[in-house]
Write an enzyme that holds these catalytic residues in place. Structure first.
Site, PDB file in Angstrom:
ATOM      1  N   VAL A 104       0.873  -1.183   0.000  1.00 12.00           N
ATOM      2  CA  VAL A 104       0.000   0.000   0.000  1.00 12.00           C
ATOM      3  C   VAL A 104       0.902   1.222   0.000  1.00 12.00           C
ATOM      4  O   VAL A 104       1.782   1.323   0.850  1.00 12.00           O
ATOM      5  CB  VAL A 104      -0.843   0.053   1.310  1.00 12.00           C
ATOM      6  CG1 VAL A 104      -1.767   1.265   1.303  1.00 12.00           C
ATOM      7  CG2 VAL A 104      -1.624  -1.224   1.537  1.00 12.00           C
ATOM      8  N   HIS A 105       0.738   2.137  -0.953  1.00 13.63           N
ATOM      9  CA  HIS A 105       1.502   3.382  -0.852  1.00 13.63           C
ATOM     10  C   HIS A 105       0.824   4.553  -1.545  1.00 13.63           C
ATOM     11  O   HIS A 105       1.300   5.680  -1.453  1.00 13.63           O
ATOM     12  CB  HIS A 105       2.905   3.216  -1.457  1.00 13.63           C
ATOM     13  CG  HIS A 105       2.897   3.229  -2.947  1.00 13.63           C
ATOM     14  ND1 HIS A 105       2.545   2.147  -3.689  1.00 13.63           N
ATOM     15  CD2 HIS A 105       3.160   4.223  -3.839  1.00 13.63           C
ATOM     16  CE1 HIS A 105       2.605   2.453  -4.980  1.00 13.63           C
ATOM     17  NE2 HIS A 105       2.976   3.711  -5.103  1.00 13.63           N
ATOM     18  N   ARG A 106      -0.260   4.287  -2.238  1.00  7.80           N
ATOM     19  CA  ARG A 106      -0.934   5.337  -3.008  1.00  7.80           C
ATOM     20  C   ARG A 106      -1.394   6.437  -2.045  1.00  7.80           C
ATOM     21  O   ARG A 106      -1.995   6.138  -1.005  1.00  7.80           O
ATOM     22  CB  ARG A 106      -2.128   4.670  -3.681  1.00  7.80           C
ATOM     23  CG  ARG A 106      -2.694   5.247  -4.898  1.00  7.80           C
ATOM     24  CD  ARG A 106      -1.800   5.512  -6.032  1.00  7.80           C
ATOM     25  NE  ARG A 106      -1.151   4.352  -6.612  1.00  7.80           N
ATOM     26  CZ  ARG A 106      -0.078   4.429  -7.392  1.00  7.80           C
ATOM     27  NH1 ARG A 106       0.464   5.603  -7.682  1.00  7.80           N
ATOM     28  NH2 ARG A 106       0.460   3.358  -7.888  1.00  7.80           N
TER      29      ARG A 106
ATOM     30  N   ARG B 151       6.300   6.070   3.129  1.00  9.61           N
ATOM     31  CA  ARG B 151       5.107   6.931   3.285  1.00  9.61           C
ATOM     32  C   ARG B 151       4.079   6.226   4.170  1.00  9.61           C
ATOM     33  O   ARG B 151       3.458   6.838   5.054  1.00  9.61           O
ATOM     34  CB  ARG B 151       4.491   7.208   1.902  1.00  9.61           C
ATOM     35  CG  ARG B 151       3.150   7.921   1.970  1.00  9.61           C
ATOM     36  CD  ARG B 151       2.437   7.860   0.623  1.00  9.61           C
ATOM     37  NE  ARG B 151       2.897   8.837  -0.329  1.00  9.61           N
ATOM     38  CZ  ARG B 151       2.543  10.125  -0.359  1.00  9.61           C
ATOM     39  NH1 ARG B 151       1.720  10.598   0.554  1.00  9.61           N
ATOM     40  NH2 ARG B 151       3.002  10.932  -1.286  1.00  9.61           N
TER      41      ARG B 151
ATOM     42  N   ASP C 100      -2.132  -1.529  -4.022  1.00  9.72           N
ATOM     43  CA  ASP C 100      -2.607  -0.356  -4.771  1.00  9.72           C
ATOM     44  C   ASP C 100      -1.504   0.135  -5.714  1.00  9.72           C
ATOM     45  O   ASP C 100      -1.608   1.216  -6.297  1.00  9.72           O
ATOM     46  CB  ASP C 100      -3.071   0.767  -3.828  1.00  9.72           C
ATOM     47  CG  ASP C 100      -1.972   1.293  -2.911  1.00  9.72           C
ATOM     48  OD1 ASP C 100      -0.796   0.913  -3.069  1.00  9.72           O
ATOM     49  OD2 ASP C 100      -2.304   2.097  -2.012  1.00  9.72           O
TER      50      ASP C 100
END
Ligand code: UD1
Ligand code: UDP
Length: 360
Positions: free
Chosen positions: A203-205, A236, A276
């Site tokens: 997940v990083h969006r 992030r 994502d």
């Protein structure tokens, strides 16, 4: 022929490796690699230079993190100085990050030919910073390299038809080059998981990490699963998770961002991938691993159309159901080229720019 390649973020190092190799194979080509410094942790940058066949950066701009304006803005004068000093025949940019945007703006303002690798991708969601970067890069590029016919159609809808080639996806070239090397790695054993016995999550969006309700829902969904989850955590996301304060359950194993070979090994061994990421959706497709995407739309529509990717957003019940029931069968057909995209791109660039050096 001297070319400048602009990279800065993790997926761009991976994409630049096969094309760099193909460019070096052309007689008389010199590639000058510029690293903007957008990604800088060892696990987000240097590891890819160690593992992949990448030339070391000739210039490192050291820009680092910041707001979109601060980060992109800092890149502009630094890149302009490099291009003025090097006077290349053209500039190559990849994908849709702020480093892509900066490379596009500076090259176009200097009147330099500009090649965009991974052109024509669209989510049609302007809330994504990447969508803005793509639209700008595609409208300024003089050579546009599309990974599939769908992206060429997207460009044509915007009136962009000149300089467009459908060449396949350089990330497929990269996966094929890494396949054998990643097989020997002790990645799964090191993490205590078995092939086919875990879910891999990334997940990083920004739309997920910077929205506590969405990030909380994703954490809830991971915690609700009844099988091991391996979770390489983007920096992030690490910061956002710390701020969220919603602990991960014991079966969810957060790990540092992985090098490319370990990541490919983890993807290949996974029963299913939850992500994502743009690149990871495609790698799941090439490795024939079912993919459940934590977004409402995707640029990589072929993966959904071919039945190997399901878009679920972030609702925990929808994620749980998809993880439990999504079982595509057969073999994903080759919709992103034949694994030789880089050679095709190099040939087009060689032909287009071979004798066309223009002063800045
Ligand atoms: C960027 C791209 C995104 C791409 C992703 C690949 C933009 C707008 N976004 O997102 O399209 O999918 O890279 O991974 O260009 N950080 C570190 N160490 C690093 C890098 C980042 O700690 O080496 C942290 C910083 O807190 C930074 C945050 O991660 O503020 C976000 O980094 P940034 O490069 O701005 O965006 P990404 O989320 O990585
Ligand atoms: N990747 C990696 N290590 C990780 C996570 C991702 O090497 O811990 C690779 C992944 O295999 C793919 C690329 O990074 O090749 C995707 O990058 P990312 O998800 O950061 O960005 P996106 O593709 O969404 O722009």
């Amino acid at each position: 022929m001297k070319l400048v390649t602009v990279v800065g973020a993790r997926p761009q190092f991976i994409k630049a490796a096969p094309l760099g190799r193909a460019l070096r194979a052309l007689p008389g080509v010199q590639e000058v690699l510029v690293h903007t410094g957008q990604h800088y942790d060892d696990t987000m940058s240097a590891v890819f230079f160690r593992e992949l066949d990448l030339s070391p950066p000739a210039y490192h701009l050291g820009v680092g993190s910041g707001s979109h304006a601060a980060q992109t803005g800092a890149m502009l004068p630094a890149l302009e100085a490099v291009l003025l000093a090097e006077q290349p025949a053209g500039v190559i940019i990849y994908g849709d990050t702020n480093s892509t945007l900066a490379g596009a703006l500076v090259a176009a303002k200097l009147g330099l030919p500009l090649a965009h690798v991974e052109a024509g991708l669209r989510s049609y969601n302007r809330a994504m910073p990447e969508e803005i970067n793509r639209v700008v890069a595609d409208s300024l590029a003089t050579l546009l390299f599309c990974p599939s016919p769908v992206s060429a159609v997207n460009l044509a809808r915007e009136g962009i038809t000149s300089g467009v080639s459908v060449v396949g996806d350089v990330m497929y070239d990269a996966v094929l080059a890494a396949a054998a090397r990643s097989r020997d790695r002790p990645t799964l054993a090191r993490l205590g998981v078995q092939a086919g016995g875990y879910v891999l999550a990334t997940v990083h969006r920004a739309g997920n990490t910077d929205n506590p309700a969405r990030l909380g829902a994703i954490v809830q969904a991971l915690n609700d699963l009844r099988e091991p989850v391996v979770f390489p955590v983007h920096p992030r996301t690490a910061k956002a998770l710390a701020a969220l304060g919603h602990p991960l359950a014991a079966h969810v194993q957060p790990i540092a961002p992985q090098g490319y070979l370990d990541m490919i090994a983890l993807e290949r061994g996974a029963r299913l991938i939850l992500t994502d990421s743009g690149g990871v959706q495609k790698e799941a497709y090439w490795l024939a691993v079912p993919c459940v995407t934590l977004r409402e739309e995707t640029e990589w529509v072929e993966t959904v159309q071919q039945g190997w990717n399901r878009l679920v957003g972030t609702d925990p019940a929808a994620i749980r159901t998809a993880v439990a029931t999504f079982q595509p069968t057969g073999t994903p057909p080759p919709v992103f080229g034949d694994g030789h995209a880089a050679q095709q791109i190099a040939a087009v660039i060689g032909q287009a720019w071979g004798g066309s050096k223009q002063p800045c």
